[in-house]
Design an enzyme around this catalytic site. Structure first.
Site, PDB file in Angstrom:
ATOM      1  N   SER A  21       0.824  -1.224   0.000  1.00 29.99           N
ATOM      2  CA  SER A  21       0.000   0.000   0.000  1.00 29.99           C
ATOM      3  C   SER A  21       0.841   1.249   0.000  1.00 29.99           C
ATOM      4  O   SER A  21       0.408   2.298  -0.450  1.00 29.99           O
ATOM      5  CB  SER A  21      -0.843   0.039   1.281  1.00 29.99           C
TER       6      SER A  21
ATOM      7  N   GLU B 173      -3.937  -0.767  -9.506  1.00 27.95           N
ATOM      8  CA  GLU B 173      -2.843   0.158  -9.837  1.00 27.95           C
ATOM      9  C   GLU B 173      -1.638  -0.683 -10.239  1.00 27.95           C
ATOM     10  O   GLU B 173      -1.158  -1.508  -9.450  1.00 27.95           O
ATOM     11  CB  GLU B 173      -2.508   1.052  -8.630  1.00 27.95           C
TER      12      GLU B 173
ATOM     13  N   ASN C 158      -3.922   5.970  -2.554  1.00 29.33           N
ATOM     14  CA  ASN C 158      -3.515   6.162  -1.148  1.00 29.33           C
ATOM     15  C   ASN C 158      -2.843   7.516  -0.925  1.00 29.33           C
ATOM     16  O   ASN C 158      -2.950   8.098   0.152  1.00 29.33           O
ATOM     17  CB  ASN C 158      -2.579   5.041  -0.698  1.00 29.33           C
TER      18      ASN C 158
HETATM   19  C1  LIG Z   1      -4.491   8.320   9.514  1.00 32.09           C
HETATM   20  C2  LIG Z   1      -4.636   8.716   8.090  1.00 32.09           C
HETATM   21  C3  LIG Z   1      -3.421   8.348   7.333  1.00 32.09           C
HETATM   22  C4  LIG Z   1      -3.464   6.969   6.802  1.00 32.09           C
HETATM   23  C5  LIG Z   1      -4.716   6.731   5.953  1.00 32.09           C
HETATM   24  C6  LIG Z   1      -4.497   5.567   5.063  1.00 32.09           C
HETATM   25  C7  LIG Z   1      -5.696   5.320   4.221  1.00 32.09           C
HETATM   26  C8  LIG Z   1      -5.276   4.675   2.974  1.00 32.09           C
HETATM   27  C9  LIG Z   1      -4.369   3.563   3.232  1.00 32.09           C
HETATM   28  C10 LIG Z   1      -5.099   2.487   3.977  1.00 32.09           C
HETATM   29  C11 LIG Z   1      -4.384   1.227   3.956  1.00 32.09           C
HETATM   30  C12 LIG Z   1      -4.316   0.487   2.677  1.00 32.09           C
HETATM   31  C13 LIG Z   1      -5.368   0.849   1.712  1.00 32.09           C
HETATM   32  C14 LIG Z   1      -5.141   0.092   0.425  1.00 32.09           C
HETATM   33  O1  LIG Z   1      -3.816   0.117   0.025  1.00 32.09           O
HETATM   34  C15 LIG Z   1      -6.008   0.617  -0.686  1.00 32.09           C
HETATM   35  C16 LIG Z   1      -7.444   0.355  -0.356  1.00 32.09           C
HETATM   36  O2  LIG Z   1      -7.929  -0.754  -0.352  1.00 32.09           O
HETATM   37  S1  LIG Z   1      -8.316   1.755   0.122  1.00 32.09           S
HETATM   38  C17 LIG Z   1      -9.914   1.103   0.459  1.00 32.09           C
HETATM   39  C18 LIG Z   1     -10.711   0.955  -0.840  1.00 32.09           C
HETATM   40  N1  LIG Z   1     -12.012   0.411  -0.526  1.00 32.09           N
HETATM   41  C19 LIG Z   1     -13.048   1.202  -0.226  1.00 32.09           C
HETATM   42  O3  LIG Z   1     -12.977   2.409  -0.254  1.00 32.09           O
HETATM   43  C20 LIG Z   1     -14.307   0.465   0.189  1.00 32.09           C
HETATM   44  C21 LIG Z   1     -15.494   1.401   0.073  1.00 32.09           C
HETATM   45  N2  LIG Z   1     -16.665   0.645   0.503  1.00 32.09           N
HETATM   46  C22 LIG Z   1     -17.440  -0.028  -0.415  1.00 32.09           C
HETATM   47  O4  LIG Z   1     -17.205  -0.079  -1.590  1.00 32.09           O
HETATM   48  C23 LIG Z   1     -18.623  -0.753   0.167  1.00 32.09           C
HETATM   49  O5  LIG Z   1     -18.924  -0.196   1.440  1.00 32.09           O
HETATM   50  C24 LIG Z   1     -18.376  -2.288   0.338  1.00 32.09           C
HETATM   51  C25 LIG Z   1     -17.135  -2.528   1.172  1.00 32.09           C
HETATM   52  C26 LIG Z   1     -18.268  -2.939  -1.023  1.00 32.09           C
HETATM   53  C27 LIG Z   1     -19.550  -2.889   1.082  1.00 32.09           C
HETATM   54  O6  LIG Z   1     -20.706  -2.536   0.331  1.00 32.09           O
HETATM   55  P1  LIG Z   1     -22.062  -2.245   1.105  1.00 32.09           P
HETATM   56  O7  LIG Z   1     -23.139  -2.005   0.113  1.00 32.09           O
HETATM   57  O8  LIG Z   1     -21.772  -1.174   2.091  1.00 32.09           O
HETATM   58  O9  LIG Z   1     -22.352  -3.574   1.923  1.00 32.09           O
HETATM   59  P2  LIG Z   1     -22.647  -5.053   1.408  1.00 32.09           P
HETATM   60  O10 LIG Z   1     -22.027  -5.931   2.428  1.00 32.09           O
HETATM   61  O11 LIG Z   1     -24.111  -5.167   1.099  1.00 32.09           O
HETATM   62  O12 LIG Z   1     -21.830  -5.324   0.066  1.00 32.09           O
HETATM   63  C28 LIG Z   1     -22.316  -4.787  -1.161  1.00 32.09           C
HETATM   64  C29 LIG Z   1     -22.171  -5.821  -2.188  1.00 32.09           C
HETATM   65  O13 LIG Z   1     -20.799  -6.095  -2.390  1.00 32.09           O
HETATM   66  C30 LIG Z   1     -20.567  -7.475  -2.229  1.00 32.09           C
HETATM   67  N3  LIG Z   1     -19.418  -7.707  -1.390  1.00 32.09           N
HETATM   68  C31 LIG Z   1     -19.066  -6.989  -0.283  1.00 32.09           C
HETATM   69  N4  LIG Z   1     -17.929  -7.458   0.197  1.00 32.09           N
HETATM   70  C32 LIG Z   1     -17.568  -8.510  -0.604  1.00 32.09           C
HETATM   71  C33 LIG Z   1     -16.463  -9.408  -0.637  1.00 32.09           C
HETATM   72  N5  LIG Z   1     -15.494  -9.332   0.281  1.00 32.09           N
HETATM   73  N6  LIG Z   1     -16.417 -10.352  -1.616  1.00 32.09           N
HETATM   74  C34 LIG Z   1     -17.401 -10.427  -2.532  1.00 32.09           C
HETATM   75  N7  LIG Z   1     -18.472  -9.613  -2.594  1.00 32.09           N
HETATM   76  C35 LIG Z   1     -18.522  -8.675  -1.615  1.00 32.09           C
HETATM   77  C36 LIG Z   1     -21.772  -8.103  -1.615  1.00 32.09           C
HETATM   78  O14 LIG Z   1     -22.101  -9.257  -2.410  1.00 32.09           O
HETATM   79  C37 LIG Z   1     -22.847  -7.066  -1.721  1.00 32.09           C
HETATM   80  O15 LIG Z   1     -23.728  -7.431  -2.737  1.00 32.09           O
HETATM   81  P3  LIG Z   1     -25.062  -8.184  -2.303  1.00 32.09           P
HETATM   82  O16 LIG Z   1     -24.584  -9.461  -1.634  1.00 32.09           O
HETATM   83  O17 LIG Z   1     -25.805  -7.267  -1.359  1.00 32.09           O
HETATM   84  O18 LIG Z   1     -25.770  -8.434  -3.593  1.00 32.09           O
HETATM   85  N1  LIG Z   2      -5.756  -4.185   3.968  1.00 32.72           N
HETATM   86  C1  LIG Z   2      -5.924  -3.396   2.933  1.00 32.72           C
HETATM   87  O1  LIG Z   2      -6.918  -2.637   2.817  1.00 32.72           O
HETATM   88  C2  LIG Z   2      -4.881  -3.412   1.830  1.00 32.72           C
HETATM   89  C3  LIG Z   2      -5.240  -2.964   0.549  1.00 32.72           C
HETATM   90  C4  LIG Z   2      -4.279  -2.981  -0.476  1.00 32.72           C
HETATM   91  C5  LIG Z   2      -2.994  -3.430  -0.210  1.00 32.72           C
HETATM   92  N2  LIG Z   2      -2.678  -3.872   1.053  1.00 32.72           N
HETATM   93  C6  LIG Z   2      -1.325  -4.408   1.260  1.00 32.72           C
HETATM   94  O2  LIG Z   2      -1.379  -5.836   1.134  1.00 32.72           O
HETATM   95  C7  LIG Z   2      -0.448  -6.464   2.011  1.00 32.72           C
HETATM   96  C8  LIG Z   2      -1.189  -7.422   2.915  1.00 32.72           C
HETATM   97  O3  LIG Z   2      -2.151  -6.719   3.605  1.00 32.72           O
HETATM   98  P1  LIG Z   2      -3.378  -7.486   4.282  1.00 32.72           P
HETATM   99  O4  LIG Z   2      -4.347  -6.448   4.714  1.00 32.72           O
HETATM  100  O5  LIG Z   2      -3.846  -8.591   3.403  1.00 32.72           O
HETATM  101  O6  LIG Z   2      -2.645  -8.113   5.574  1.00 32.72           O
HETATM  102  P2  LIG Z   2      -3.074  -9.395   6.433  1.00 32.72           P
HETATM  103  O7  LIG Z   2      -2.436  -9.211   7.752  1.00 32.72           O
HETATM  104  O8  LIG Z   2      -4.551  -9.621   6.330  1.00 32.72           O
HETATM  105  O9  LIG Z   2      -2.388 -10.608   5.639  1.00 32.72           O
HETATM  106  C9  LIG Z   2      -1.004 -10.731   5.590  1.00 32.72           C
HETATM  107  C10 LIG Z   2      -0.707 -12.235   5.636  1.00 32.72           C
HETATM  108  O10 LIG Z   2       0.659 -12.444   5.332  1.00 32.72           O
HETATM  109  C11 LIG Z   2       1.115 -13.550   6.087  1.00 32.72           C
HETATM  110  N3  LIG Z   2       2.578 -13.478   6.129  1.00 32.72           N
HETATM  111  C12 LIG Z   2       3.344 -12.606   6.819  1.00 32.72           C
HETATM  112  N4  LIG Z   2       4.648 -12.845   6.552  1.00 32.72           N
HETATM  113  C13 LIG Z   2       4.685 -13.887   5.668  1.00 32.72           C
HETATM  114  C14 LIG Z   2       5.727 -14.597   5.005  1.00 32.72           C
HETATM  115  N5  LIG Z   2       6.994 -14.279   5.222  1.00 32.72           N
HETATM  116  N6  LIG Z   2       5.391 -15.587   4.154  1.00 32.72           N
HETATM  117  C15 LIG Z   2       4.098 -15.923   3.943  1.00 32.72           C
HETATM  118  N7  LIG Z   2       3.061 -15.296   4.546  1.00 32.72           N
HETATM  119  C16 LIG Z   2       3.364 -14.288   5.388  1.00 32.72           C
HETATM  120  C17 LIG Z   2       0.437 -13.385   7.426  1.00 32.72           C
HETATM  121  O11 LIG Z   2       0.365 -14.649   8.083  1.00 32.72           O
HETATM  122  C18 LIG Z   2      -0.943 -12.863   7.028  1.00 32.72           C
HETATM  123  O12 LIG Z   2      -1.886 -13.912   6.914  1.00 32.72           O
HETATM  124  C19 LIG Z   2       0.272  -5.319   2.733  1.00 32.72           C
HETATM  125  O13 LIG Z   2       1.449  -5.013   2.018  1.00 32.72           O
HETATM  126  C20 LIG Z   2      -0.730  -4.159   2.622  1.00 32.72           C
HETATM  127  O14 LIG Z   2      -0.093  -2.893   2.629  1.00 32.72           O
HETATM  128  C21 LIG Z   2      -3.584  -3.878   2.083  1.00 32.72           C
END
Ligand SMILES: CCCCCCCCCCCCC[C@H](O)CC(=O)SCCNC(=O)CCNC(=O)[C@H](O)C(C)(C)COP(=O)(O)OP(=O)(O)OC[C@H]1O[C@@H](n2cnc3c(N)ncnc32)[C@H](O)[C@@H]1OP(=O)(O)O
Ligand SMILES: NC(=O)c1ccc[n+]([C@@H]2O[C@H](COP(=O)([O-])OP(=O)(O)OC[C@H]3O[C@@H](n4cnc5c(N)ncnc54)[C@H](O)[C@@H]3O)[C@@H](O)[C@H]2O)c1
Length: 310
Positions: A143, A176, A214
């Site tokens: 990330s 990405e 991010n």
């Molecule tokens: C302190 C500040 C400094 C640091 C800040 C850092 C922030 C950024 C860095 C964070 C760390 C890493 C981040 C990462 O690198 C990048 C990211 O991932 S950023 C996060 C991006 N994601 C989002 O923004 C999620 C936004 N949310 C949504 O899109 C929705 O809320 C949801 C999660 C999809 C849930 O949808 P809802 O409608 O709310 O709820 P439902 O549960 O009904 O789900 C809707 C629909 O989707 C299906 N579904 C949900 N989850 C899953 C799943 N895991 N697998 C499969 N399908 C899924 C589900 O089927 C629902 O459909 P339905 O069943 O109702 O028909």
């Molecule tokens: N959580 C998020 O929203 C998100 C989104 C995008 C990218 N990421 C990135 O993806 C990576 C994983 O994040 P996550 O949220 O899935 O973490 P997580 O803690 O859910 O999963 C990480 C897994 O890696 C395993 N692990 C640790 N060291 C290992 C090794 N040496 N060999 C094999 N397995 C090992 C751990 O047992 C754990 O199950 C991180 O680099 C994170 O920055 C996270």
């Protein structure tokens, strides 16, 4: 509402993944790795999901099965039998292992999704670089860390890049694709084709901290926490504001809980260290307090909000 029609369209175009990649090893079977394994398998790839812990692998296989069921219900809503076939065939393509080296022997692509720790990522990639076939492409799902810095651990820098998925992987349509300083054009093009083939819309950027999403999310969520910390507005109102005022599916505090406050803190601390003059990345006392109290968000049942234990 999630556009499952789009997933279905992507899925149909991705069922014959038009790239040189057929065998994918995903290392890290947690939140992201299990999602990456799922979308690869449902697109017809042979997948080996690797984790240190077999308990994690068992849990992840269960969640992959459940999530495939959700996808099947959408794509095959009029043909449940086909849906069951889709789930069973996708699950059959996923093998699990606890040894990353043997699991990478037949890989065309290794996607790393282990803990966000540079040293641990270096140890893993160094080991794999000496064992995996010469043609195997390595990618990190990091990330916040630098792709170039992670690639320093391997000799195959031309076959190393970033594949940054979004949480939850089966739903978030963005990928990405990050080209490192030494990533070859052939590797970059193969990663782009593979990403499209597993149903994602790929954007690309340079190896810059946080890539695109991010880099914009970090200041956004940090400022939301500061707004709440100053008492300018309630957590609920801040989140409603951004959902109804900016059309976000989740508000910033809800999202911070969803991703994990420890992850938020880790990223912010890392960027503060790297850019001490950037006040947007200054430490946030309230965030540090919540993390020190073990209130990490959804994963611990409490962060900015309280969550029912599933
Ligand atoms: C302190 C500040 C400094 C640091 C800040 C850092 C922030 C950024 C860095 C964070 C760390 C890493 C981040 C990462 O690198 C990048 C990211 O991932 S950023 C996060 C991006 N994601 C989002 O923004 C999620 C936004 N949310 C949504 O899109 C929705 O809320 C949801 C999660 C999809 C849930 O949808 P809802 O409608 O709310 O709820 P439902 O549960 O009904 O789900 C809707 C629909 O989707 C299906 N579904 C949900 N989850 C899953 C799943 N895991 N697998 C499969 N399908 C899924 C589900 O089927 C629902 O459909 P339905 O069943 O109702 O028909
Ligand atoms: N959580 C998020 O929203 C998100 C989104 C995008 C990218 N990421 C990135 O993806 C990576 C994983 O994040 P996550 O949220 O899935 O973490 P997580 O803690 O859910 O999963 C990480 C897994 O890696 C395993 N692990 C640790 N060291 C290992 C090794 N040496 N060999 C094999 N397995 C090992 C751990 O047992 C754990 O199950 C991180 O680099 C994170 O920055 C996270």
């Amino acid at each position: 509402m999630i556009q499952f029609g789009v997933i279905a369209r992507n899925f149909s175009s991705s069922s014959a993944v038009q790239s040189a990649i057929k065998n994918v090893t995903v290392i890290g079977g947690g939140l992201m790795g299990s999602g990456i394994a799922q979308v690869s398998a449902q697109a017809g790839q042979n997948v080996i999901l690797v984790d240190l812990s077999s308990d994690v692998l068992a849990k992840s296989q269960k969640s992959i099965g459940n999530n495939l069921g959700r996808v099947a219900k959408k794509i095959y809503k009029d043909n449940p039998k086909e849906g069951e076939k889709f789930v069973s065939e996708s699950m059959a393509r996923i093998k699990t292992a606890t040894d990353p080296v043997s699991a990478s022997q037949g890989a065309d692509l290794v996607v790393e999704a282990i803990v966000e720790n540079m040293d641990i990522k270096h140890q893993l990639f160094k080991k794999l670089d000496a064992a995996a076939p010469n043609h195997t492409i390595f990618a990190s799902n990091t990330s916040s860390l630098s792709i170039n810095e992670i690639a320093a651990a391997v000799k195959r820098k031309d076959k190393f890049g970033g594949l940054h998925f979004f949480n939850p992987v089966p739903v978030m349509r963005l990928l990405e694709v990050v080209k490192g300083a030494e990533t070859s054009t052939a590797t970059y093009e193969t990663m782009m084709a593979w990403g499209k083939g597993v149903g994602k819309t790929c954007i690309t950027c340079k190896d810059t901290p946080g890539f695109v999403v991010n880099r914009l999310l970090v200041p956004y969520i940090a400022e939301a926490i500061r707004l709440f910390e100053r008492g300018d507005a309630s957590a609920r109102d801040i989140d409603i504001a951004m959902k109804l005022g900016a059309g976000y599916p989740m508000g910033p505090l809800e999202l911070a809980d969803y991703v994990g406050l420890d992850t938020n803190k880790f990223i912010l601390d890392g960027w503060h260290k790297k850019y001490p003059q950037e006040t947007l990345f200054n430490p946030i006392p309230l965030l540090n307090k919540l993390v020190s109290e073990g209130k990490l968000g959804v994963k611990t049942g409490e962060g900015f909000y309280k969550y029912e234990k599933k």
